[in-house]
Design an enzyme around this catalytic site. Structure first.
Site, PDB file in Angstrom:
ATOM      1  CD1 TRP A 134      -2.105  -2.210   1.918  1.00 23.06           C
ATOM      2  CD2 TRP A 134      -2.942  -1.399  -0.034  1.00 23.06           C
ATOM      3  NE1 TRP A 134      -3.065  -3.151   1.779  1.00 23.06           N
ATOM      4  CE2 TRP A 134      -3.564  -2.593   0.445  1.00 23.06           C
ATOM      5  CE3 TRP A 134      -3.217  -0.745  -1.140  1.00 23.06           C
ATOM      6  CZ2 TRP A 134      -4.429  -3.299  -0.463  1.00 23.06           C
ATOM      7  CZ3 TRP A 134      -4.262  -1.509  -1.868  1.00 23.06           C
ATOM      8  CH2 TRP A 134      -4.980  -2.621  -1.360  1.00 23.06           C
ATOM      9  CG  ASP A 141      -3.383   3.856   4.144  1.00 23.84           C
ATOM     10  OD1 ASP A 141      -4.533   3.613   4.659  1.00 23.84           O
ATOM     11  OD2 ASP A 141      -2.973   3.127   3.124  1.00 23.84           O
ATOM     12  CE  LYS A 148      -8.844  -3.518   3.852  1.00 22.46           C
ATOM     13  NZ  LYS A 148      -7.825  -2.527   3.564  1.00 22.46           N
TER      14      LYS A 148
HETATM   15  C1  LIG Z   1      -7.122  -2.017   1.976  1.00 22.38           C
HETATM   16  C2  LIG Z   1      -6.041  -1.015   2.199  1.00 22.38           C
HETATM   17  C3  LIG Z   1      -5.889  -0.005   1.220  1.00 22.38           C
HETATM   18  C4  LIG Z   1      -6.844  -0.085  -0.029  1.00 22.38           C
HETATM   19  O1  LIG Z   1      -8.393   0.280   0.314  1.00 22.38           O
HETATM   20  P1  LIG Z   1      -9.189   0.753  -0.987  1.00 22.38           P
HETATM   21  O2  LIG Z   1     -10.408   1.053  -0.067  1.00 22.38           O
HETATM   22  O3  LIG Z   1      -9.625  -0.733  -1.614  1.00 22.38           O
HETATM   23  O4  LIG Z   1      -8.822   1.491  -1.978  1.00 22.38           O
HETATM   24  C5  LIG Z   1      -5.106   1.086   1.457  1.00 22.38           C
HETATM   25  N1  LIG Z   1      -4.237   1.062   2.566  1.00 22.38           N
HETATM   26  C6  LIG Z   1      -4.235  -0.042   3.315  1.00 22.38           C
HETATM   27  C7  LIG Z   1      -3.422   0.270   4.508  1.00 22.38           C
HETATM   28  C8  LIG Z   1      -5.334  -0.836   3.310  1.00 22.38           C
HETATM   29  O5  LIG Z   1      -5.309  -1.941   4.114  1.00 22.38           O
END
Ligand SMILES: *Cc1c(COP(=O)(O)O)cnc(C)c1O
Length: 355
Positions: A99, A166, A190
């Site tokens: 990511w 993030d 998540k």
């Molecule tokens: C799942 C995830 C993403 C991507 O998320 P989307 O909503 O599918 O774009 C980005 N960063 C992290 C840390 C993630 O776990």
């Protein structure tokens, strides 16, 4: 048989969150209309957004001067929106996994990107340490929890610049010092809601500095000005997020989530370390409390598939590791009970006894 949902994302939500959301989908606030068929401008919906924003500010202790936004496009769109809005000349990124790499790729479209450190040399099994961050960058971007590899940054690095985080897979799992950040973002699927909404916490006076025209929808200022109502927001996922936020508050807030996360992780890592069949995949001090990765010890490699099948037969769902790590990954988000982890630990013990 009871199922235990260890999926990495979309993932487990508290049962009452699903039930309450389902009720509102059938009949929103006794209006005779579904939550899915009302206008986002309906007078009954604004209070949903207002309460969700207020709860996020309360739960994370967000200081004055920050806005909370509900956007579409997932965390992946933030990889682009962040540099679009904040990168003036140069930005720093800590490369801790897939990511983080994707976020860096987008930033390179807007200016110079400095990779302050990377753990790619060891398949991202640790969080790099002992690096320094240049002082002349516009921000340092970190991925606080690496969902795929199972490492986590639980304490912000000490750096002389503003942070952007993030937090897609560990937001609301522990207290955060929001004041250190210009922007925090998290795809909801998540730890907060169903897929379709991204939470963004942005420092208002950090906006407006990037020397470029920003398309309306990609400009954070648009959404700050309109309280996430510039266009139709994802109404049902926002409602579902509100239910989760109420549940977190009722359960004791992020401090209680943190305590439960430690309880779950302590149990599972202790079993991984004790059990002769398994071993953990990441540096002990960087172990994620959210995504717990483990593989078969080399001498038991052929038992991987049988263990997966046995665990599945016992009600464990979603424990297959990401293809770039292999083995197993048990995602233990806020809604996972200690009982769920105990059930997985029992599977591991029983399977060991059979071999
Ligand atoms: C799942 C995830 C993403 C991507 O998320 P989307 O909503 O599918 O774009 C980005 N960063 C992290 C840390 C993630 O776990």
């Amino acid at each position: 048989m009871k199922k235990y949902n260890f999926n990495a994302g979309p993932s487990i939500l508290p049962r009452e969150v699903i039930e309450n959301t389902a009720k509102q989908i059938l009949d929103f606030n006794g209006s005779g209309l579904s939550l899915a068929e009302i206008s986002h401008r309906a007078k009954d919906f604004q209070p949903v957004v207002d309460e969700a924003v207020a709860l996020i500010k309360e739960l994370l202790n967000v200081p004055e001067g920050y806005s909370v936004l509900f956007l579409g496009g997932g965390a992946s769109l933030e990889f682009c929106m962040v540099p679009y809005n904040f990168l003036v000349k140069k930005a720093a990124y800590l490369n801790t996994g897939t990511w983080a790499k994707k976020a860096m790729k987008e930033a390179k479209l807007f200016g110079e990107v400095v990779e302050v450190a990377s753990s790619a040399d060891a398949n991202y099994t640790y969080i790099p340490k002992g690096w320094t961050c240049p002082t002349d960058v516009d921000y340092l971007h970190i991925t606080t929890n690496n969902t795929i590899y199972g490492t986590e940054i639980r304490k912000e690095p000490e750096v002389p610049v503003r942070l952007i985080g993030d937090m897609s897979s560990d937001i609301f799992s522990r207290p955060v010092d929001v004041a250190k950040y210009d922007c925090i973002y998290a795809g909801a699927q998540k730890n907060l809601s169903m897929a379709g909404v991204t939470v963004v916490i942005v420092k208002d006076d950090a906006l407006g500095k990037a020397p470029r025209e920003i398309p309306t929808m990609l400009n954070y200022q648009t959404h700050v000005d309109k309280g996430s109502m510039f266009n139709t927001p994802p109404v049902v996922p926002i409602y579902c997020a509100l239910e989760t936020l109420r549940w977190i508050k009722k359960s004791g807030g992020v401090e209680a989530m943190d305590k439960r996360a430690h309880e779950r992780a302590d149990l599972l890592y202790a079993e991984i370390d004790r059990n002769k069949l398994f071993r953990g995949t990441v540096a002990e001090e960087d172990r994620s409390l959210m995504n717990i990765c483990f593989v078969m010890n080399d001498e038991y490699a052929e038992l991987e598939k049988p263990f997966f099948e046995y665990a599945t037969s016992q009600g464990m769902v979603g424990i297959k590791g990401h293809r770039s790590v292999g083995g197993f990954r048990a995602s233990c988000y806020n809604a996972m009970s200690v009982e769920g982890v105990q059930a997985l630990v029992k599977c591991m013990k029983d399977f060991e006894a059979q071999h």
